[in-house]
Design a protein around this motif. Structure first.
Motif, PDB file in Angstrom:
ATOM      1  N   ALA A  60       0.790  -1.115   0.099  1.00 47.57           N
ATOM      2  CA  ALA A  60       0.122   0.100   0.012  1.00 47.57           C
ATOM      3  C   ALA A  60       0.906   1.129  -0.060  1.00 47.57           C
ATOM      4  CB  ALA A  60      -0.993   0.104   1.233  1.00 47.57           C
ATOM      5  N   ARG A  61       1.979   1.319   0.652  1.00 44.24           N
ATOM      6  CA  ARG A  61       2.785   2.405   0.617  1.00 44.24           C
ATOM      7  C   ARG A  61       3.601   2.567  -0.577  1.00 44.24           C
ATOM      8  NH1 ARG A  61       5.777   1.061   6.358  1.00 44.24           N
ATOM      9  NH2 ARG A  61       4.373   2.176   7.730  1.00 44.24           N
ATOM     10  N   LEU A  62       3.882   1.520  -1.078  1.00 48.24           N
ATOM     11  CA  LEU A  62       4.471   1.788  -2.511  1.00 48.24           C
ATOM     12  C   LEU A  62       3.447   2.139  -3.381  1.00 48.24           C
ATOM     13  CD1 LEU A  62       6.628  -1.725  -2.794  1.00 48.24           C
ATOM     14  CD2 LEU A  62       7.463   0.585  -2.983  1.00 48.24           C
ATOM     15  N   THR A  63       2.247   1.759  -3.478  1.00 51.22           N
ATOM     16  CA  THR A  63       1.395   2.336  -4.472  1.00 51.22           C
ATOM     17  C   THR A  63       1.082   3.803  -4.273  1.00 51.22           C
ATOM     18  OG1 THR A  63       0.059   0.180  -4.320  1.00 51.22           O
ATOM     19  CG2 THR A  63      -1.220   1.890  -4.927  1.00 51.22           C
ATOM     20  N   HIS A  64       0.885   4.325  -2.953  1.00 48.94           N
ATOM     21  CA  HIS A  64       0.780   5.516  -2.592  1.00 48.94           C
ATOM     22  C   HIS A  64       2.048   6.241  -3.017  1.00 48.94           C
ATOM     23  CE1 HIS A  64      -0.831   8.840  -0.554  1.00 48.94           C
ATOM     24  NE2 HIS A  64       0.270   8.943   0.264  1.00 48.94           N
ATOM     25  N   ALA A  65       3.265   5.751  -2.755  1.00 47.05           N
ATOM     26  CA  ALA A  65       4.641   6.357  -3.261  1.00 47.05           C
ATOM     27  C   ALA A  65       4.645   6.629  -4.708  1.00 47.05           C
ATOM     28  CB  ALA A  65       5.653   5.662  -2.900  1.00 47.05           C
ATOM     29  N   LEU A  66       4.054   5.621  -5.604  1.00 47.10           N
ATOM     30  CA  LEU A  66       4.016   5.582  -6.937  1.00 47.10           C
ATOM     31  C   LEU A  66       3.261   6.599  -7.400  1.00 47.10           C
ATOM     32  CD1 LEU A  66       4.005   1.909  -8.021  1.00 47.10           C
ATOM     33  CD2 LEU A  66       5.758   3.348  -8.406  1.00 47.10           C
ATOM     34  N   GLU A  67       1.994   6.794  -6.838  1.00 50.19           N
ATOM     35  CA  GLU A  67       1.165   7.921  -7.171  1.00 50.19           C
ATOM     36  C   GLU A  67       1.759   9.254  -7.006  1.00 50.19           C
ATOM     37  OE1 GLU A  67      -2.227   6.785  -4.866  1.00 50.19           O
ATOM     38  OE2 GLU A  67      -2.979   5.192  -5.991  1.00 50.19           O
ATOM     39  N   ARG A  68       2.328   9.471  -5.723  1.00 47.20           N
ATOM     40  CA  ARG A  68       2.561  10.665  -5.480  1.00 47.20           C
ATOM     41  C   ARG A  68       3.808  11.011  -6.109  1.00 47.20           C
ATOM     42  NH1 ARG A  68       2.759  12.211   0.756  1.00 47.20           N
ATOM     43  NH2 ARG A  68       3.539  14.199  -0.300  1.00 47.20           N
ATOM     44  N   LEU A  69       4.732  10.235  -6.572  1.00 48.94           N
ATOM     45  CA  LEU A  69       5.891  10.665  -7.273  1.00 48.94           C
ATOM     46  C   LEU A  69       5.340  10.878  -8.855  1.00 48.94           C
ATOM     47  CD1 LEU A  69       8.278   7.560  -6.288  1.00 48.94           C
ATOM     48  CD2 LEU A  69       8.595  10.048  -5.975  1.00 48.94           C
ATOM     49  N   ALA A  70       4.382  10.125  -9.160  1.00 50.92           N
ATOM     50  CA  ALA A  70       4.062  10.291 -10.916  1.00 50.92           C
ATOM     51  C   ALA A  70       3.212  11.483 -10.716  1.00 50.92           C
ATOM     52  CB  ALA A  70       2.793   9.145 -11.033  1.00 50.92           C
ATOM     53  N   GLU A  71       2.590  12.084  -9.703  1.00 55.33           N
ATOM     54  CA  GLU A  71       2.120  13.464  -9.649  1.00 55.33           C
ATOM     55  C   GLU A  71       3.243  14.509  -9.359  1.00 55.33           C
ATOM     56  OE1 GLU A  71      -0.711  13.196  -6.660  1.00 55.33           O
ATOM     57  OE2 GLU A  71      -2.013  11.871  -7.466  1.00 55.33           O
ATOM     58  N   THR A 107      12.083   7.708 -15.129  1.00 57.13           N
ATOM     59  CA  THR A 107      12.569   8.227 -16.575  1.00 57.13           C
ATOM     60  C   THR A 107      12.339   7.244 -17.547  1.00 57.13           C
ATOM     61  OG1 THR A 107      14.211   9.496 -15.324  1.00 57.13           O
ATOM     62  CG2 THR A 107      14.558   8.910 -17.523  1.00 57.13           C
ATOM     63  N   GLN A 108      12.362   5.922 -17.297  1.00 54.62           N
ATOM     64  CA  GLN A 108      11.971   4.826 -18.089  1.00 54.62           C
ATOM     65  C   GLN A 108      10.533   4.756 -18.590  1.00 54.62           C
ATOM     66  OE1 GLN A 108      13.433   1.477 -15.882  1.00 54.62           O
ATOM     67  NE2 GLN A 108      15.232   1.121 -17.366  1.00 54.62           N
ATOM     68  N   GLN A 109       9.533   5.117 -17.585  1.00 57.29           N
ATOM     69  CA  GLN A 109       8.268   5.346 -18.063  1.00 57.29           C
ATOM     70  C   GLN A 109       7.699   6.843 -18.785  1.00 57.29           C
ATOM     71  OE1 GLN A 109       6.507   2.828 -17.107  1.00 57.29           O
ATOM     72  NE2 GLN A 109       8.335   1.758 -16.230  1.00 57.29           N
ATOM     73  N   GLY A 110       8.820   7.518 -18.821  1.00 54.80           N
ATOM     74  CA  GLY A 110       8.736   8.786 -19.457  1.00 54.80           C
ATOM     75  C   GLY A 110       7.976   9.861 -18.299  1.00 54.80           C
ATOM     76  N   VAL A 111       8.161   9.654 -17.258  1.00 52.30           N
ATOM     77  CA  VAL A 111       7.595  10.546 -16.371  1.00 52.30           C
ATOM     78  C   VAL A 111       8.828  11.345 -15.529  1.00 52.30           C
ATOM     79  CG1 VAL A 111       5.831  10.895 -14.019  1.00 52.30           C
ATOM     80  CG2 VAL A 111       5.297   9.304 -16.195  1.00 52.30           C
ATOM     81  N   PRO A 112       9.057  12.518 -15.649  1.00 55.11           N
ATOM     82  CA  PRO A 112      10.103  13.221 -14.779  1.00 55.11           C
ATOM     83  C   PRO A 112       9.870  13.279 -13.296  1.00 55.11           C
ATOM     84  CG  PRO A 112       8.668  14.999 -16.025  1.00 55.11           C
ATOM     85  CD  PRO A 112       8.087  13.512 -16.465  1.00 55.11           C
ATOM     86  N   VAL A 113      10.816  13.057 -12.682  1.00 54.95           N
ATOM     87  CA  VAL A 113      10.644  12.876 -11.048  1.00 54.95           C
ATOM     88  C   VAL A 113      11.598  13.957 -10.323  1.00 54.95           C
ATOM     89  CG1 VAL A 113      11.024  11.752  -8.879  1.00 54.95           C
ATOM     90  CG2 VAL A 113      10.419  10.285 -11.105  1.00 54.95           C
ATOM     91  N   ALA A 114      10.920  14.706  -9.275  1.00 59.01           N
ATOM     92  CA  ALA A 114      11.534  15.867  -8.804  1.00 59.01           C
ATOM     93  C   ALA A 114      12.791  15.321  -7.635  1.00 59.01           C
ATOM     94  CB  ALA A 114      10.687  16.876  -8.069  1.00 59.01           C
TER      95      ALA A 114
END
Length: 114
Positions: A60-71, A107-114
């Motif tokens: 659940a934490r990983l899912t939440h982390a993925l969502e927040r990082l993608a945002e 980056t591999q997904q094409g989404v920049p991360v701060a």
């Protein structure tokens, strides 16, 4: 008002906040909410889901982390929100689960991360 714990109703939302999950007592909070002992909750959870509550919580934490990082949230913000002592600890956990750092993964997904 009664101080007696009540049995949770099916479909009722579980009262867990990010801070409770980050601080670690989520299993005890959930057990109290469901009017069960922590051990009974642990046994039932494993029997019903095939994973321990701790494993589910990490997912659940990983899912939440993925969502927040993608945002676009910064890795340090996500790590702090999920209760990791340092961003490095979060990155190590992320790498162990996904085989890459958050920055490289996105980056591999094409989404920049701060």
């Amino acid at each position: 008002m009664s101080a007696t714990p009540r049995r949770a109703k099916a479909g009722e939302p579980v009262p867990l906040e990010d801070s409770e999950c980050a601080d670690g007592p989520a299993d005890r909070t959930l057990a109290a909410w469901a009017d069960l002992s922590a051990r009974t909750l642990s046994r039932l959870y494993l029997a019903e889901t095939g994973c321990s509550f701790a494993q589910w919580l990490q997912q659940a934490r990983l899912t939440h982390a993925l969502e927040r990082l993608a945002e676009g949230d910064a890795v340090a913000q996500v790590a702090d929100a999920l209760g990791y002592a340092t961003p490095s600890n979060f990155i190590a956990m992320f790498r162990s689960c996904f085989g890459d750092s958050p920055a490289h993964y996105f980056t591999q997904q094409g989404v920049p991360v701060a």
